[in-house]
Write a protein that holds these residues in place. Structure first.
Motif, mmCIF file in Angstrom:
data_model
loop_
_atom_site.group_PDB
_atom_site.id
_atom_site.type_symbol
_atom_site.label_atom_id
_atom_site.label_comp_id
_atom_site.label_asym_id
_atom_site.label_seq_id
_atom_site.Cartn_x
_atom_site.Cartn_y
_atom_site.Cartn_z
ATOM 1 N N LEU A 1 0.834 -1.208 0.000
ATOM 2 C CA LEU A 1 0.000 0.000 0.000
ATOM 3 C C LEU A 1 0.866 1.254 0.000
ATOM 4 C CD1 LEU A 1 -2.719 1.439 0.204
ATOM 5 C CD2 LEU A 1 -2.585 1.183 2.691
ATOM 6 N N ALA A 2 1.906 1.283 0.831
ATOM 7 C CA ALA A 2 2.784 2.454 0.886
ATOM 8 C C ALA A 2 3.487 2.671 -0.449
ATOM 9 C CB ALA A 2 3.822 2.281 1.996
ATOM 10 N N GLY A 3 3.985 1.581 -1.043
ATOM 11 C CA GLY A 3 4.669 1.710 -2.322
ATOM 12 C C GLY A 3 3.734 2.142 -3.433
ATOM 13 N N ALA A 4 2.569 1.471 -3.520
ATOM 14 C CA ALA A 4 1.625 1.795 -4.593
ATOM 15 C C ALA A 4 1.033 3.185 -4.419
ATOM 16 C CB ALA A 4 0.515 0.747 -4.628
ATOM 17 N N GLY A 5 0.911 3.643 -3.181
ATOM 18 C CA GLY A 5 0.378 4.981 -2.950
ATOM 19 C C GLY A 5 1.209 6.073 -3.577
ATOM 20 N N THR A 6 2.512 5.819 -3.749
ATOM 21 C CA THR A 6 3.377 6.830 -4.359
ATOM 22 C C THR A 6 3.016 7.094 -5.816
ATOM 23 O OG1 THR A 6 5.037 5.191 -5.038
ATOM 24 C CG2 THR A 6 5.289 6.156 -2.851
ATOM 25 N N LEU A 7 2.247 6.195 -6.438
ATOM 26 C CA LEU A 7 1.853 6.401 -7.838
ATOM 27 C C LEU A 7 1.022 7.667 -8.004
ATOM 28 C CD1 LEU A 7 0.933 2.705 -8.706
ATOM 29 C CD2 LEU A 7 2.893 3.997 -9.583
ATOM 30 N N GLY A 8 0.453 8.166 -6.897
ATOM 31 C CA GLY A 8 -0.303 9.416 -6.969
ATOM 32 C C GLY A 8 0.527 10.596 -7.411
ATOM 33 N N PHE A 9 1.853 10.514 -7.246
ATOM 34 C CA PHE A 9 2.733 11.589 -7.691
ATOM 35 C C PHE A 9 3.110 11.471 -9.165
ATOM 36 C CE2 PHE A 9 4.908 13.004 -3.486
ATOM 37 C CZ PHE A 9 3.859 13.872 -3.261
ATOM 38 N N LEU A 10 3.066 10.251 -9.711
ATOM 39 C CA LEU A 10 3.616 10.024 -11.048
ATOM 40 C C LEU A 10 2.551 9.960 -12.128
ATOM 41 C CD1 LEU A 10 6.210 9.582 -12.614
ATOM 42 C CD2 LEU A 10 6.106 7.146 -12.049
ATOM 43 N N ILE A 11 1.476 9.240 -11.851
ATOM 44 C CA ILE A 11 0.416 9.094 -12.849
ATOM 45 C C ILE A 11 -0.415 10.375 -12.871
ATOM 46 C CG2 ILE A 11 -1.688 7.816 -13.414
ATOM 47 C CD1 ILE A 11 -0.365 5.326 -12.311
ATOM 48 N N PRO A 12 -0.643 10.971 -14.056
ATOM 49 C CA PRO A 12 -1.396 12.232 -14.116
ATOM 50 C C PRO A 12 -2.848 12.027 -13.702
ATOM 51 C CG PRO A 12 -1.047 11.317 -16.309
ATOM 52 C CD PRO A 12 -0.239 10.471 -15.360
ATOM 53 N N PRO A 13 -3.467 13.116 -13.155
ATOM 54 C CA PRO A 13 -2.921 14.465 -12.959
ATOM 55 C C PRO A 13 -2.141 14.563 -11.649
ATOM 56 C CG PRO A 13 -5.222 14.408 -12.312
ATOM 57 C CD PRO A 13 -4.883 13.024 -12.778
ATOM 58 N N SER A 14 -0.860 14.859 -11.731
ATOM 59 C CA SER A 14 0.015 14.874 -10.563
ATOM 60 C C SER A 14 0.207 16.289 -10.049
ATOM 61 C CB SER A 14 1.376 14.273 -10.935
ATOM 62 O OG SER A 14 2.347 14.592 -9.981
ATOM 63 N N ILE A 15 -0.044 16.482 -8.760
ATOM 64 C CA ILE A 15 0.121 17.801 -8.147
ATOM 65 C C ILE A 15 1.573 18.255 -8.247
ATOM 66 C CG2 ILE A 15 0.103 19.007 -5.927
ATOM 67 C CD1 ILE A 15 -2.426 17.402 -5.245
ATOM 68 N N ILE A 16 2.495 17.337 -7.973
ATOM 69 C CA ILE A 16 3.901 17.726 -7.953
ATOM 70 C C ILE A 16 4.426 18.014 -9.355
ATOM 71 C CG2 ILE A 16 5.082 15.488 -8.128
ATOM 72 C CD1 ILE A 16 6.675 16.503 -5.579
ATOM 73 N N LEU A 17 3.869 17.360 -10.381
ATOM 74 C CA LEU A 17 4.265 17.683 -11.756
ATOM 75 C C LEU A 17 3.755 19.069 -12.152
ATOM 76 C CD1 LEU A 17 3.858 14.330 -13.759
ATOM 77 C CD2 LEU A 17 5.980 15.555 -13.217
ATOM 78 N N ILE A 18 2.601 19.459 -11.625
ATOM 79 C CA ILE A 18 2.106 20.814 -11.889
ATOM 80 C C ILE A 18 3.069 21.839 -11.293
ATOM 81 C CG2 ILE A 18 0.255 22.463 -11.392
ATOM 82 C CD1 ILE A 18 -1.703 20.111 -11.420
ATOM 83 N N ILE A 19 3.492 21.600 -10.049
ATOM 84 C CA ILE A 19 4.417 22.524 -9.387
ATOM 85 C C ILE A 19 5.751 22.573 -10.133
ATOM 86 C CG2 ILE A 19 5.735 22.913 -7.264
ATOM 87 C CD1 ILE A 19 3.341 21.688 -5.764
ATOM 88 N N TYR A 20 6.261 21.410 -10.516
ATOM 89 C CA TYR A 20 7.516 21.385 -11.273
ATOM 90 C C TYR A 20 7.353 22.136 -12.600
ATOM 91 C CZ TYR A 20 11.346 19.706 -14.172
ATOM 92 O OH TYR A 20 12.422 19.644 -15.029
ATOM 93 N N GLY A 21 6.242 21.912 -13.280
ATOM 94 C CA GLY A 21 6.030 22.576 -14.567
ATOM 95 C C GLY A 21 6.010 24.091 -14.432
ATOM 96 N N VAL A 22 5.399 24.586 -13.341
ATOM 97 C CA VAL A 22 5.365 26.036 -13.112
ATOM 98 C C VAL A 22 6.767 26.565 -12.825
ATOM 99 C CG1 VAL A 22 4.551 27.819 -11.524
ATOM 100 C CG2 VAL A 22 2.970 26.063 -12.347
#
Length: 434
Positions: free
Chosen positions: A144-165
């Motif tokens: 669960l902990a490992g798979a939960g990290t997919l929330g950062f990678l699979i779009p729409p990713s909050i952290i990818l939005i921040i990086y893009g800005v």
């Protein structure tokens, strides 16, 4: 003077973080101190202007909307629907219902964008069910902990939005770039679960309940709300119908429809979801504004240029540089939350990797994978805290349970270093409508 400025920036930052100051406010302090001491500038005007610029960037509009969507879904019965729809299809696989953790997180990640929200929402049902049915506690928590990290990678990713800005690059292309690595990571997790359960069958007890194909197909109706939201959000973006901000608004509307259909849309639910979204976006907004101010301040002080020159003098090959950054971010993730480590270091690391010939889009996905590793490393891994809140287990035990998944992520990070096409293929192959 530049060396002294760099020392002052690092010293002040270490001091305020060590004192327990909020990360967003702590990011302002070294920039203010450095400019006040080493430059004759109207610091207060610069602070106000840069904070306004950082928090009114049009691309950031998507951020509060995606967070609100995730909060609404968190208070719905979506996690129960995911478990009911996916469980019958995993009972014949080695590892059986453990795969629901990975599949559920993969699907919810496509409508959430947050690692912690994905872990918490999916884990509300799956972790309870797995432990009740006698599945290995460590494997259930680790998957669960490992798979939960997919929330950062699979779009729409909050952290990818921040990086893009911050990196001033296309958010839609970043979303595309995260799809293949995200799905690969899910497959690798499931492969490990299958191998581990095959070695020791008692880790995943036999499920006596067997369903016919017709019953399994009928059960897929429970996945309808998730599929509806994925098509609404991602379909509108990649179909050229909506920008990321508009797609986020579509997602909020879709979440309201799903919540109403499930009978969970009440004033109390909306109050909790709204307050949760306000708290989260306020924290993220302060971090982004502080990071933007710090990056500009360091530019005035010449710190990135000096550090880049020192690293260039080491004459590292591009591969050696990126492997060094992998180790650096993995260590940094042990003491800083992932998003904070990115926004604090990006002004220095991004020019280095661009000078070494790496692509902005590729580096964004690489950073997210490394940040995913930070989500499950003690003492500040957010996913560890989420699971601790569900189970009451010690952080040390949960961290040990996630070690195989940490190593899988490290392996994927190394893979995309040597095979960058894993990341760049989709953004280069697909022409976006908007």
């Amino acid at each position: 003077m530049t060396v002294a400025a760099a020392g002052a920036v690092i010293g002040v930052l270490a001091l305020v973080l060590g004192a327990g100051v909020w990360v967003g406010l702590a990011l302002y302090a070294p920039g203010l101190a450095g400019l006040a001491i080493f430059r004759s500038l109207p610091v207060e005007k610069l602070l106000a202007q840069l904070t306004w610029n950082a928090t009114t960037t049009p691309e950031l509009i998507a951020l509060p909307l995606f967070i609100l969507m995730a909060e609404i879904l968190f208070h719905s019965r979506l996690s129960a629907s995911l478990f009911t729809g996916l469980a019958p299809w995993t009972t014949r696989l080695p590892g059986r219902l453990l795969h629901v953790n990975v599949l559920g997180c993969t699907m919810f990640a496509a409508i959430s964008g947050s690692s912690a929200a994905t872990t918490a929402t999916v884990g509300r049902i799956t972790l309870t069910e797995l432990l009740r049915r006698g599945y290995d506690r460590d494997l259930a928590m680790g998957s669960l902990a490992g798979a939960g990290t997919l929330g950062f990678l699979i779009p729409p990713s909050i952290i990818l939005i921040i990086y893009g800005v911050l990196a001033e690059t296309s958010i839609l292309k970043l979303f595309l770039a995260g799809i293949i690595p995200g799905l690969m990571l899910a497959v690798l997790y499931m492969t490990w679960l299958g191998i581990r359960a095959s070695w020791k069958s008692s880790l995943a007890p036999d499920e006596s309940e067997h369903m016919s194909l017709a019953e399994k197909l009928l059960g897929l109706r429970h996945l309808g709300p998730v599929v509806f939201l994925i098509l609404a959000v991602l379909g509108s973006m990649y179909g050229g119908i909506a920008s990321p901000s508009e797609a986020a608004a579509v997602g909020v509307l879709g979440a309201l429809v799903v919540s109403a259909a499930q009978g969970t849309l009440t004033w109390e639910t909306m109050r909790k979801a709204s307050l949760g979204a306000v708290r989260t976006i306020s924290m993220i907004g302060l971090i982004v504004a502080g990071a933007y101010f710090l990056s500009i301040a360091m530019g005035f002080l010449g710190v990135p240029r000096m550090i880049a020159g020192e690293i260039a003098a080491l004459d590292l090959s591009p591969i050696a540089l990126i492997v060094l950054l992998l180790v650096f971010y993995a260590i940094l993730g042990c003491v800083l939350e992932g998003m904070s480590s990115i926004v604090m270091t990006l002004p220095i690391t991004l020019p280095l990797v661009l000078a070494a010939g790496f692509d902005k889009i590729w580096f964004g996905v690489f950073l997210v994978i490394v940040v995913e590793m930070a989500q499950i490393t003690p003492p500040v891994g957010f996913n560890l805290f989420v699971i601790q809140g569900m189970t009451g287990e010690r952080i040390g035990r949960i961290a040990r349970a996630t070690l195989p998944f940490f190593l899988i992520m490290a392996g994927l990070a190394l893979l995309i270093i040597f095979v960058p096409e894993v990341v760049t293929f989709l953004p280069n192959a697909i022409t976006l409508g908007r």
